[in-house]
Design a protein around this motif. Structure first.
Motif, PDB file in Angstrom:
ATOM      1  N   THR A  55       0.715  -1.085  -0.147  1.00  0.00           N
ATOM      2  CA  THR A  55       0.138  -0.053  -0.181  1.00  0.00           C
ATOM      3  C   THR A  55       0.650   1.210  -0.255  1.00  0.00           C
ATOM      4  O   THR A  55       0.484   2.146  -0.801  1.00  0.00           O
ATOM      5  N   ALA A  56       2.031   1.244   0.851  1.00  0.00           N
ATOM      6  CA  ALA A  56       2.627   2.310   0.872  1.00  0.00           C
ATOM      7  C   ALA A  56       3.577   2.673  -0.411  1.00  0.00           C
ATOM      8  O   ALA A  56       3.773   3.943  -0.897  1.00  0.00           O
ATOM      9  N   LEU A  57       3.678   1.583  -1.272  1.00  0.00           N
ATOM     10  CA  LEU A  57       4.578   1.836  -2.358  1.00  0.00           C
ATOM     11  C   LEU A  57       3.465   2.181  -3.625  1.00  0.00           C
ATOM     12  O   LEU A  57       4.025   2.894  -4.336  1.00  0.00           O
ATOM     13  N   LEU A  58       2.511   1.328  -3.569  1.00  0.00           N
ATOM     14  CA  LEU A  58       1.377   1.753  -4.662  1.00  0.00           C
ATOM     15  C   LEU A  58       0.536   3.046  -4.567  1.00  0.00           C
ATOM     16  O   LEU A  58      -0.069   3.479  -5.541  1.00  0.00           O
ATOM     17  N   LEU A  59       0.426   3.344  -3.427  1.00  0.00           N
ATOM     18  CA  LEU A  59      -0.733   4.383  -3.082  1.00  0.00           C
ATOM     19  C   LEU A  59       0.053   5.457  -2.264  1.00  0.00           C
ATOM     20  O   LEU A  59       0.016   6.806  -2.650  1.00  0.00           O
ATOM     21  N   GLY A  60       0.939   5.236  -1.596  1.00  0.00           N
ATOM     22  CA  GLY A  60       1.660   6.229  -0.436  1.00  0.00           C
ATOM     23  C   GLY A  60       2.637   7.034  -1.257  1.00  0.00           C
ATOM     24  O   GLY A  60       2.569   8.456  -1.234  1.00  0.00           O
ATOM     25  N   TRP A  61       3.407   6.592  -1.997  1.00  0.00           N
ATOM     26  CA  TRP A  61       4.408   7.071  -2.950  1.00  0.00           C
ATOM     27  C   TRP A  61       3.819   8.095  -3.978  1.00  0.00           C
ATOM     28  O   TRP A  61       4.256   9.343  -4.040  1.00  0.00           O
ATOM     29  N   PRO A  62       2.768   7.596  -4.826  1.00  0.00           N
ATOM     30  CA  PRO A  62       2.185   8.329  -5.631  1.00  0.00           C
ATOM     31  C   PRO A  62       1.487   9.832  -5.078  1.00  0.00           C
ATOM     32  O   PRO A  62       1.351  10.803  -5.534  1.00  0.00           O
ATOM     33  N   LEU A  63       0.888   9.418  -3.818  1.00  0.00           N
ATOM     34  CA  LEU A  63       0.293  10.445  -3.127  1.00  0.00           C
ATOM     35  C   LEU A  63       1.378  11.566  -2.571  1.00  0.00           C
ATOM     36  O   LEU A  63       1.065  12.804  -2.746  1.00  0.00           O
ATOM     37  N   VAL A  64       2.253  11.199  -2.179  1.00  0.00           N
ATOM     38  CA  VAL A  64       3.452  11.997  -1.864  1.00  0.00           C
ATOM     39  C   VAL A  64       3.931  12.825  -3.194  1.00  0.00           C
ATOM     40  O   VAL A  64       4.110  14.044  -3.063  1.00  0.00           O
ATOM     41  N   LYS A  65       4.206  12.320  -4.200  1.00  0.00           N
ATOM     42  CA  LYS A  65       4.645  12.975  -5.262  1.00  0.00           C
ATOM     43  C   LYS A  65       3.252  13.839  -5.751  1.00  0.00           C
ATOM     44  O   LYS A  65       3.792  14.996  -6.404  1.00  0.00           O
ATOM     45  N   ASP A  66       2.239  13.534  -5.605  1.00  0.00           N
ATOM     46  CA  ASP A  66       1.112  14.414  -6.174  1.00  0.00           C
ATOM     47  C   ASP A  66       1.141  15.564  -5.277  1.00  0.00           C
ATOM     48  O   ASP A  66       0.866  16.749  -5.485  1.00  0.00           O
ATOM     49  N   GLY A  67       1.432  15.539  -3.942  1.00  0.00           N
ATOM     50  CA  GLY A  67       1.515  16.426  -2.736  1.00  0.00           C
ATOM     51  C   GLY A  67       2.561  17.507  -3.202  1.00  0.00           C
ATOM     52  O   GLY A  67       2.376  18.712  -3.094  1.00  0.00           O
ATOM     53  N   LEU A  68       3.969  16.972  -3.484  1.00  0.00           N
ATOM     54  CA  LEU A  68       4.665  17.837  -3.921  1.00  0.00           C
ATOM     55  C   LEU A  68       4.553  18.613  -5.139  1.00  0.00           C
ATOM     56  O   LEU A  68       4.850  19.796  -5.255  1.00  0.00           O
ATOM     57  N   LEU A  69       3.954  17.923  -6.243  1.00  0.00           N
ATOM     58  CA  LEU A  69       3.581  18.560  -7.437  1.00  0.00           C
ATOM     59  C   LEU A  69       2.607  19.664  -7.047  1.00  0.00           C
ATOM     60  O   LEU A  69       2.452  20.766  -8.051  1.00  0.00           O
ATOM     61  N   SER A  70       1.594  19.253  -6.264  1.00  0.00           N
ATOM     62  CA  SER A  70       0.862  20.619  -6.122  1.00  0.00           C
ATOM     63  C   SER A  70       1.337  21.979  -5.565  1.00  0.00           C
ATOM     64  O   SER A  70       0.680  22.971  -5.526  1.00  0.00           O
ATOM     65  N   PHE A  71       2.412  21.814  -5.144  1.00  0.00           N
ATOM     66  CA  PHE A  71       3.162  23.048  -4.670  1.00  0.00           C
ATOM     67  C   PHE A  71       4.259  23.575  -5.893  1.00  0.00           C
ATOM     68  O   PHE A  71       5.033  24.446  -5.395  1.00  0.00           O
ATOM     69  N   GLN A  72       3.938  23.315  -6.899  1.00  0.00           N
ATOM     70  CA  GLN A  72       4.903  23.595  -8.119  1.00  0.00           C
ATOM     71  C   GLN A  72       3.843  24.357  -9.055  1.00  0.00           C
ATOM     72  O   GLN A  72       2.623  24.173  -9.153  1.00  0.00           O
ATOM     73  N   ASN A  73       4.756  25.120  -9.915  1.00  0.00           N
ATOM     74  CA  ASN A  73       4.140  25.627 -10.997  1.00  0.00           C
ATOM     75  C   ASN A  73       4.576  24.759 -12.342  1.00  0.00           C
ATOM     76  O   ASN A  73       5.685  25.154 -12.742  1.00  0.00           O
ATOM     77  N   LEU A  74       3.956  23.912 -12.691  1.00  0.00           N
ATOM     78  CA  LEU A  74       4.317  23.189 -13.532  1.00  0.00           C
ATOM     79  C   LEU A  74       3.505  23.181 -14.804  1.00  0.00           C
ATOM     80  O   LEU A  74       2.440  22.673 -14.898  1.00  0.00           O
ATOM     81  N   ASN A  75       4.062  23.551 -15.907  1.00  0.00           N
ATOM     82  CA  ASN A  75       3.326  23.364 -17.204  1.00  0.00           C
ATOM     83  C   ASN A  75       4.036  22.811 -18.309  1.00  0.00           C
ATOM     84  O   ASN A  75       5.102  22.087 -18.025  1.00  0.00           O
ATOM     85  N   MET A  76       3.872  22.801 -19.576  1.00  0.00           N
ATOM     86  CA  MET A  76       4.611  22.002 -20.546  1.00  0.00           C
ATOM     87  C   MET A  76       6.258  22.719 -20.676  1.00  0.00           C
ATOM     88  O   MET A  76       7.081  22.079 -21.045  1.00  0.00           O
ATOM     89  N   ARG A  77       6.120  23.958 -20.411  1.00  0.00           N
ATOM     90  CA  ARG A  77       7.750  24.657 -20.435  1.00  0.00           C
ATOM     91  C   ARG A  77       8.382  23.938 -19.396  1.00  0.00           C
ATOM     92  O   ARG A  77       9.570  23.372 -19.789  1.00  0.00           O
ATOM     93  N   GLN A  78       7.812  24.008 -18.225  1.00  0.00           N
ATOM     94  CA  GLN A  78       8.698  23.527 -16.989  1.00  0.00           C
ATOM     95  C   GLN A  78       8.990  21.884 -17.402  1.00  0.00           C
ATOM     96  O   GLN A  78       9.918  21.348 -16.910  1.00  0.00           O
ATOM     97  N   LEU A  79       8.055  21.295 -17.821  1.00  0.00           N
ATOM     98  CA  LEU A  79       8.190  19.887 -18.148  1.00  0.00           C
ATOM     99  C   LEU A  79       9.319  19.372 -19.097  1.00  0.00           C
ATOM    100  O   LEU A  79       9.892  18.493 -18.868  1.00  0.00           O
ATOM    101  N   ILE A  80       9.041  20.042 -20.101  1.00  0.00           N
ATOM    102  CA  ILE A  80      10.227  19.993 -21.284  1.00  0.00           C
ATOM    103  C   ILE A  80      11.599  20.464 -20.622  1.00  0.00           C
ATOM    104  O   ILE A  80      12.504  19.516 -21.113  1.00  0.00           O
ATOM    105  N   GLN A  81      11.742  21.398 -19.992  1.00  0.00           N
ATOM    106  CA  GLN A  81      13.041  21.694 -19.917  1.00  0.00           C
ATOM    107  C   GLN A  81      13.418  21.434 -18.233  1.00  0.00           C
ATOM    108  O   GLN A  81      14.623  21.565 -17.975  1.00  0.00           O
ATOM    109  N   HIS A  82      12.766  20.350 -17.818  1.00  0.00           N
ATOM    110  CA  HIS A  82      12.881  19.693 -16.544  1.00  0.00           C
ATOM    111  C   HIS A  82      13.301  20.821 -15.476  1.00  0.00           C
ATOM    112  O   HIS A  82      14.321  20.672 -14.462  1.00  0.00           O
ATOM    113  N   LEU A  83      12.627  21.754 -15.324  1.00  0.00           N
ATOM    114  CA  LEU A  83      12.649  22.886 -14.423  1.00  0.00           C
ATOM    115  C   LEU A  83      11.505  22.498 -13.204  1.00  0.00           C
ATOM    116  O   LEU A  83      10.512  22.248 -13.495  1.00  0.00           O
TER     117      LEU A  83
END
Length: 333
Positions: A55-83
């Motif tokens: 559960t921690a591997l399949l659900l917990g880790w994606p939830l943590v990644k989603d939480g970190l992503l929610s505090f970022q300004n990430l659109n296509m430019r940042q995604l392509i340039q790995h910013l």
């Protein structure tokens, strides 16, 4: 005259020496009562450890990644340039101050409530019907319920799109044949309420088998002597249901309602596949809203924030429901 001699067992120590090995050492003492108690107490946690790790591997880790992503300004430019551009709580602030978010949240709650009420009502009736049917008819109906339940979501959605198609749909053809000629070419996905009607019929159709089959299984645990006693007291069908059947089924109904609230609230494939949240985004629920804002508009941080807020709303609904259930159980005690 031969004399029979008894063959002596050399014992484990002598056998070990004869084979050329060292004599075995002293045996390890068996664990005492305190050690056995510790092992018994730790056994449930050791058995749960693999499930918790998965559960921690399949659900917990994606939830943590989603939480970190929610505090970022990430659109296509940042995604392509790995910013990685951190913007704090801007995504949450923008979402919570948006009228669209609260409008979609209210729509999702109403949509969930209507579907769950219909699912539990119709599923209960079908389950009670299974309990009253003969063995052959029960088997036939059970097979039909299982087939409906086992159908993949996208396949079922495709079937319903064909049934409610504008020009060649079976529903429009039947309504036209019954005299409603204005429904011959009716566009079921052209309006908000008609689209929600199609989605609701689909979700209820998919959910009834789960409720009905489990409720029938619960009815088999009710002792027949209780119905005989109720009949001797002059109880009719409705009185037998309220005094015997319903008290036994109440825990099942409460638990199933809890599961259905979660399943309907997070329904994504049915809502998106029918009309992609249209027309004019009027049938979006929170999961579809998060997908369109995140993936459709390529603002992935915003989509992640909406996803976590969706989980928070679902937790609030389920905690409120559980509080009501626990209060009822305390009143019964």
């Amino acid at each position: 005259m031969a004399v029979a001699t008894e063959r002596q067992d050399p014992g484990p120590a002598a056998a070990g020496v004869r084979r050329g090995g060292a004599p075995p050492g002293p045996r390890r003492p068996a664990p005492g009562p305190a050690g056995r108690a510790r092992l018994t107490g730790a056994a449930p946690y050791l058995l749960l450890l693999p499930a918790l790790a998965a559960t921690a591997l399949l659900l917990g880790w994606p939830l943590v990644k989603d939480g970190l992503l929610s505090f970022q300004n990430l659109n296509m430019r940042q995604l392509i340039q790995h910013l990685t551009e951190w913007n704090g709580v801007d995504n949450y602030r923008e979402t919570l101050t948006s009228e669209d978010f609260w409008r979609v949240t209210l729509r999702s709650v109403i949509f969930t409530a209507v579907n769950v009420v219909l699912i539990m009502l119709l599923g209960t009736l079908v389950g009670l019907l299974l309990a009253r049917l003969g063995s052959k008819m029960r088997l036939l109906l059970s097979v039909g319920l299982v087939l409906a339940w086992a159908m993949p979501t996208i396949a079922a959605t495709t079937v319903f799109q064909w049934l409610f198609a504008t020009r060649f749909g079976v529903v429009n053809w039947v309504l036209d044949a019954l005299g409603w000629h204005s429904m011959a070419h009716y566009n079921w996905t052209g309006g908000q309420f008609s689209t929600f009607f199609v989605i609701t019929v689909l979700i209820v159709w998919q959910s009834i088998p789960f409720v009905a089959i489990n409720l029938y299984a619960a009815t088999t645990t009710i002792p027949g002597e209780l119905y005989e006693a109720a009949a001797l007291d002059g109880a009719g069908g409705w009185k037998s249901f309220t005094s015997v059947t319903f008290p036994f089924l109440k825990p099942f109904l409460l638990a199933t309602t809890f599961l259905e609230v979660i399943w309907v609230f997070k329904a994504f494939a049915q809502v998106f596949a029918i009309n992609e949240g249209g027309p004019d985004r009027l049938t979006e629920t929170l999961p579809v809203y998060a997908f369109i804002e995140g993936v459709g508009n390529q603002h992935y941080g915003m989509g992640a924030a909406i996803s976590l807020l969706t989980i928070a709303v679902l937790l609030a609904l389920t905690s409120y429901y559980l509080r009501i259930v626990l209060r009822q159980e305390e009143d019964e005690l």
